[in-house]
Design a protein around this motif. Structure first.
Motif, PDB file in Angstrom:
ATOM      1  N   ARG A 113       0.829  -1.215   0.000  1.00  0.00           N
ATOM      2  CA  ARG A 113       0.000   0.000   0.000  1.00  0.00           C
ATOM      3  C   ARG A 113       0.862   1.263   0.000  1.00  0.00           C
ATOM      4  O   ARG A 113       0.644   2.171  -0.783  1.00  0.00           O
ATOM      5  CB  ARG A 113      -0.823   0.031   1.293  1.00  0.00           C
ATOM      6  N   ALA A 114       1.848   1.263   0.909  1.00  0.00           N
ATOM      7  CA  ALA A 114       2.699   2.462   1.044  1.00  0.00           C
ATOM      8  C   ALA A 114       3.461   2.699  -0.258  1.00  0.00           C
ATOM      9  O   ALA A 114       3.549   3.842  -0.741  1.00  0.00           O
ATOM     10  CB  ALA A 114       3.669   2.281   2.206  1.00  0.00           C
ATOM     11  N   THR A 115       3.994   1.636  -0.843  1.00  0.00           N
ATOM     12  CA  THR A 115       4.778   1.789  -2.073  1.00  0.00           C
ATOM     13  C   THR A 115       3.874   2.255  -3.214  1.00  0.00           C
ATOM     14  O   THR A 115       4.238   3.143  -3.979  1.00  0.00           O
ATOM     15  CB  THR A 115       5.480   0.466  -2.462  1.00  0.00           C
ATOM     16  N   ALA A 116       2.691   1.630  -3.318  1.00  0.00           N
ATOM     17  CA  ALA A 116       1.774   1.989  -4.406  1.00  0.00           C
ATOM     18  C   ALA A 116       1.364   3.461  -4.303  1.00  0.00           C
ATOM     19  O   ALA A 116       1.353   4.183  -5.312  1.00  0.00           O
ATOM     20  CB  ALA A 116       0.544   1.092  -4.360  1.00  0.00           C
ATOM     21  N   ALA A 117       1.053   3.890  -3.095  1.00  0.00           N
ATOM     22  CA  ALA A 117       0.633   5.291  -2.920  1.00  0.00           C
ATOM     23  C   ALA A 117       1.758   6.217  -3.357  1.00  0.00           C
ATOM     24  O   ALA A 117       1.537   7.199  -4.081  1.00  0.00           O
ATOM     25  CB  ALA A 117       0.252   5.550  -1.464  1.00  0.00           C
ATOM     26  N   ALA A 118       2.991   5.883  -2.950  1.00  0.00           N
ATOM     27  CA  ALA A 118       4.125   6.762  -3.261  1.00  0.00           C
ATOM     28  C   ALA A 118       4.434   6.773  -4.752  1.00  0.00           C
ATOM     29  O   ALA A 118       4.628   7.848  -5.338  1.00  0.00           O
ATOM     30  CB  ALA A 118       5.355   6.316  -2.469  1.00  0.00           C
ATOM     31  N   VAL A 119       4.457   5.613  -5.376  1.00  0.00           N
ATOM     32  CA  VAL A 119       4.837   5.611  -6.800  1.00  0.00           C
ATOM     33  C   VAL A 119       3.715   6.203  -7.663  1.00  0.00           C
ATOM     34  O   VAL A 119       3.974   6.866  -8.665  1.00  0.00           O
ATOM     35  CB  VAL A 119       5.289   4.216  -7.327  1.00  0.00           C
ATOM     36  N   GLY A 120       2.471   5.968  -7.240  1.00  0.00           N
ATOM     37  CA  GLY A 120       1.338   6.555  -7.966  1.00  0.00           C
ATOM     38  C   GLY A 120       1.385   8.069  -7.887  1.00  0.00           C
ATOM     39  O   GLY A 120       1.201   8.780  -8.886  1.00  0.00           O
ATOM     40  N   GLN A 121       1.676   8.564  -6.701  1.00  0.00           N
ATOM     41  CA  GLN A 121       1.796  10.016  -6.484  1.00  0.00           C
ATOM     42  C   GLN A 121       2.903  10.603  -7.353  1.00  0.00           C
ATOM     43  O   GLN A 121       2.779  11.688  -7.912  1.00  0.00           O
ATOM     44  CB  GLN A 121       2.128  10.223  -4.988  1.00  0.00           C
ATOM     45  N   ALA A 125       1.930   4.731 -13.536  1.00  0.00           N
ATOM     46  CA  ALA A 125       0.570   4.326 -13.911  1.00  0.00           C
ATOM     47  C   ALA A 125       0.341   2.858 -13.568  1.00  0.00           C
ATOM     48  O   ALA A 125      -0.792   2.387 -13.571  1.00  0.00           O
ATOM     49  CB  ALA A 125       0.349   4.541 -15.401  1.00  0.00           C
ATOM     50  N   MET A 126       1.440   2.155 -13.308  1.00  0.00           N
ATOM     51  CA  MET A 126       1.327   0.726 -13.036  1.00  0.00           C
ATOM     52  C   MET A 126       2.117   0.365 -11.783  1.00  0.00           C
ATOM     53  O   MET A 126       3.174   0.937 -11.518  1.00  0.00           O
ATOM     54  CB  MET A 126       1.881  -0.081 -14.227  1.00  0.00           C
ATOM     55  N   LEU A 127       1.572  -0.610 -11.068  1.00  0.00           N
ATOM     56  CA  LEU A 127       2.233  -1.122  -9.869  1.00  0.00           C
ATOM     57  C   LEU A 127       2.828  -2.488 -10.182  1.00  0.00           C
ATOM     58  O   LEU A 127       2.128  -3.373 -10.667  1.00  0.00           O
ATOM     59  CB  LEU A 127       1.187  -1.278  -8.746  1.00  0.00           C
ATOM     60  N   ARG A 128       4.125  -2.643  -9.927  1.00  0.00           N
ATOM     61  CA  ARG A 128       4.732  -3.958 -10.085  1.00  0.00           C
ATOM     62  C   ARG A 128       4.867  -4.595  -8.697  1.00  0.00           C
ATOM     63  O   ARG A 128       4.869  -3.910  -7.679  1.00  0.00           O
ATOM     64  CB  ARG A 128       6.084  -3.922 -10.787  1.00  0.00           C
ATOM     65  N   GLY A 129       5.007  -5.909  -8.651  1.00  0.00           N
ATOM     66  CA  GLY A 129       5.216  -6.604  -7.389  1.00  0.00           C
ATOM     67  C   GLY A 129       5.080  -8.088  -7.639  1.00  0.00           C
ATOM     68  O   GLY A 129       4.060  -8.539  -8.168  1.00  0.00           O
ATOM     69  N   ALA A 334      12.993  16.000 -24.689  1.00  0.00           N
ATOM     70  CA  ALA A 334      14.065  16.180 -25.675  1.00  0.00           C
ATOM     71  C   ALA A 334      13.950  15.194 -26.838  1.00  0.00           C
ATOM     72  O   ALA A 334      14.454  15.455 -27.925  1.00  0.00           O
ATOM     73  CB  ALA A 334      15.435  16.025 -25.003  1.00  0.00           C
ATOM     74  N   VAL A 335      13.289  14.049 -26.593  1.00  0.00           N
ATOM     75  CA  VAL A 335      13.118  13.076 -27.687  1.00  0.00           C
ATOM     76  C   VAL A 335      11.662  13.038 -28.178  1.00  0.00           C
ATOM     77  O   VAL A 335      11.201  12.052 -28.740  1.00  0.00           O
ATOM     78  CB  VAL A 335      13.619  11.656 -27.294  1.00  0.00           C
ATOM     79  N   GLY A 336      10.952  14.144 -27.915  1.00  0.00           N
ATOM     80  CA  GLY A 336       9.598  14.282 -28.463  1.00  0.00           C
ATOM     81  C   GLY A 336       8.545  13.470 -27.735  1.00  0.00           C
ATOM     82  O   GLY A 336       7.489  13.165 -28.291  1.00  0.00           O
ATOM     83  N   ARG A 337       8.817  13.129 -26.483  1.00  0.00           N
ATOM     84  CA  ARG A 337       7.849  12.329 -25.706  1.00  0.00           C
ATOM     85  C   ARG A 337       7.471  13.096 -24.437  1.00  0.00           C
ATOM     86  O   ARG A 337       8.036  14.144 -24.124  1.00  0.00           O
ATOM     87  CB  ARG A 337       8.471  10.977 -25.305  1.00  0.00           C
ATOM     88  N   SER A 338       6.546  12.529 -23.693  1.00  0.00           N
ATOM     89  CA  SER A 338       6.253  13.072 -22.370  1.00  0.00           C
ATOM     90  C   SER A 338       5.971  11.896 -21.450  1.00  0.00           C
ATOM     91  O   SER A 338       5.774  10.761 -21.905  1.00  0.00           O
ATOM     92  CB  SER A 338       5.058  14.023 -22.426  1.00  0.00           C
ATOM     93  N   LEU A 339       5.949  12.163 -20.153  1.00  0.00           N
ATOM     94  CA  LEU A 339       5.677  11.081 -19.210  1.00  0.00           C
ATOM     95  C   LEU A 339       4.175  10.998 -18.984  1.00  0.00           C
ATOM     96  O   LEU A 339       3.501  12.023 -18.860  1.00  0.00           O
ATOM     97  CB  LEU A 339       6.370  11.342 -17.867  1.00  0.00           C
ATOM     98  N   ALA A 340       3.665   9.769 -18.909  1.00  0.00           N
ATOM     99  CA  ALA A 340       2.221   9.585 -18.686  1.00  0.00           C
ATOM    100  C   ALA A 340       1.931   9.727 -17.199  1.00  0.00           C
ATOM    101  O   ALA A 340       1.541   8.783 -16.536  1.00  0.00           O
ATOM    102  CB  ALA A 340       1.794   8.213 -19.192  1.00  0.00           C
ATOM    103  N   THR A 341       2.146  10.925 -16.680  1.00  0.00           N
ATOM    104  CA  THR A 341       1.985  11.095 -15.238  1.00  0.00           C
ATOM    105  C   THR A 341       0.593  11.583 -14.849  1.00  0.00           C
ATOM    106  O   THR A 341       0.266  11.627 -13.674  1.00  0.00           O
ATOM    107  CB  THR A 341       3.038  12.066 -14.661  1.00  0.00           C
ATOM    108  N   GLN A 342      -0.217  11.942 -15.853  1.00  0.00           N
ATOM    109  CA  GLN A 342      -1.597  12.316 -15.545  1.00  0.00           C
ATOM    110  C   GLN A 342      -2.404  11.028 -15.408  1.00  0.00           C
ATOM    111  O   GLN A 342      -2.217  10.108 -16.190  1.00  0.00           O
ATOM    112  CB  GLN A 342      -2.204  13.127 -16.705  1.00  0.00           C
ATOM    113  N   VAL A 343      -3.330  11.005 -14.453  1.00  0.00           N
ATOM    114  CA  VAL A 343      -4.211   9.838 -14.365  1.00  0.00           C
ATOM    115  C   VAL A 343      -5.085   9.838 -15.611  1.00  0.00           C
ATOM    116  O   VAL A 343      -5.752  10.817 -15.927  1.00  0.00           O
ATOM    117  CB  VAL A 343      -5.071   9.882 -13.082  1.00  0.00           C
TER     118      VAL A 343
END
Ligand code: PEP
Ligand code: MN
Length: 351
Positions: A113-121, A125-129, A334-343
């Motif tokens: 839970r703690a890890t998922a909350a932190a990485v999601g924040q 977009a995905m939780l591994r484990g 710089a390589v024409g991409r962006s991070l999918a950080t929006q929900v």
């Protein structure tokens, strides 16, 4: 080979050709190309060669595909996106780079839970484990199994993060289905052909990791085992190969990332954690992977790496992960991409 029919040909003519190829033991797929009907014809190479000599209708063009992984070539699909349907849909292989993060192994509900909350924040977009862990030593912690699947399912519901976890054996698939969005095939199982065949029959995305000594062609042929069974939703993952170097756990093959992007329509992830084997090198490898054109990263993050039951040495703290995400954004730009950080907003479900 690709068979492009003359522009005036009818549906019935196309069907007749498909039947003829079928009678020769070959398979065909109609490609959605604007204007003209194009068939992808594949199967036993000798039979494909014989079929290429058929007396086609005038105006038909036949283009050989020399690669043995026909369905995974760029010619075989118009785009590269794989859609992970839920809980919140995630598009992999578009302009946005997708981040998957979480512990090597699921060790319990509170840490997950703690890890998922932190990485999601931080923007994952995905939780591994890992629930089922392939371990070199039979005495090492091998995961909490089905108990861990329940925990992943629970945290998936709570956070809306898609779950990616490793399947080691086809017998685990059924228990995983309710809790798992992406089935990870580990490096050690890249050529477990009966497992790949089963994953080809389910309609769930697969993250296929490259074997430590596999060539890029072998990786693509393993993907072909899945795709040829009917599951097109395969994401490839470069995670380092075995070389002579000992300072790193594996040698991240950045060249393979660039080569895969040219060779296949399948999206390409990079796992800098298993490549580096040490947390201090993970950010540099992650940045290099984004610069080389990867579509996503899968990174190990643990709330207390020193206490991790597996792969603590290479796990980032949640704070280090958040700092890395900040560093990745300008490189992606710089390589024409962006991070999918929006929900992501829910989009139409694609099977
Ligand atoms: C993992 O992702 O924890 C893992 C075991 O990776 P790989 O199969 O690449 O070694
Ligand atoms: Mn691991």
């Amino acid at each position: 080979m690709l068979i492009t029919l003359p522009s005036a040909s009818t549906e019935a003519e196309c069907d007749a050709l498909r039947e003829r190829l079928d009678a020769m033991g070959l398979q065909t797929r109609a490609l959605c190309a604007p204007g003209r009907q194009t068939l992808l014809c594949y199967g036993d190479p000798q039979a494909v060669k014989r079929a290429s000599l058929l007396p086609f209708a005038p105006g038909t063009t036949v283009t050989p595909i020399p690669q043995p992984y026909v369905l995974c070539t760029r010619q075989a699909a118009p785009g590269r996106a794989v859609i992970i349907p839920g809980p919140t849909p995630v598009v992999v292989g578009g302009r946005e780079i997708v981040l998957a993060a979480g512990p090597c192994s699921v060790e319990g509900l509170p840490m997950l839970r703690a890890t998922a909350a932190a990485v999601g924040q931080a923007g994952a977009a995905m939780l591994r484990g890992g629930a089922f862990k392939p371990r070199t030593s039979p005495y090492a912690f091998s995961g909490l199994g089905e108990e861990a699947l329940e925990m992943l399912g629970e945290v998936r519901r709570e956070t809306g993060l898609a779950v990616v976890t490793e399947v080691m054996d086809a017998r685990q698939i059924e228990a995983m289905i309710p809790h798992v969005d992406v089935f990870q095939v580990g490096a050690r199982n890249m050529q477990n052909f009966s497992l790949l065949a089963e994953l080809g029959r389910i309609r769930r995305p697969v993250l296929l990791k490259r074997g430590a000594s596999a060539t890029v062609e072998e990786l693509l042929l393993s993907a072909e085992h899945i795709v040829s069974r009917g599951n097109d939703a395969v994401i490839l993952c470069e995670r380092g190969v075995r070389a002579h170097e000992t300072l790193t756990r594996n040698t991240l093959d950045i060249g393979a990332v660039a080569a895969l992007k040219k060779e296949t329509h399948l999206p390409v992830f990079v796992d800098p954690s298993h490549a580096a084997g040490r947390a201090d090198l993970v950010p540099a490898l992650a940045l290099a992977a984004v610069a080389a054109g990867c579509d996503g990263l899968i990174i190990e993050v643990h709330p207390s790496p020193a206490d991790a039951l597996s792969d603590g040495d290479q796990s980032l703290t949640p704070e280090a992960f958040a700092a890395l995400v900040d560093q990745l954004a300008p490189v992606a730009a710089a390589v024409g991409r962006s991070l999918a950080t929006q929900v992501a907003q829910p989009v139409a479900r694609v099977a």
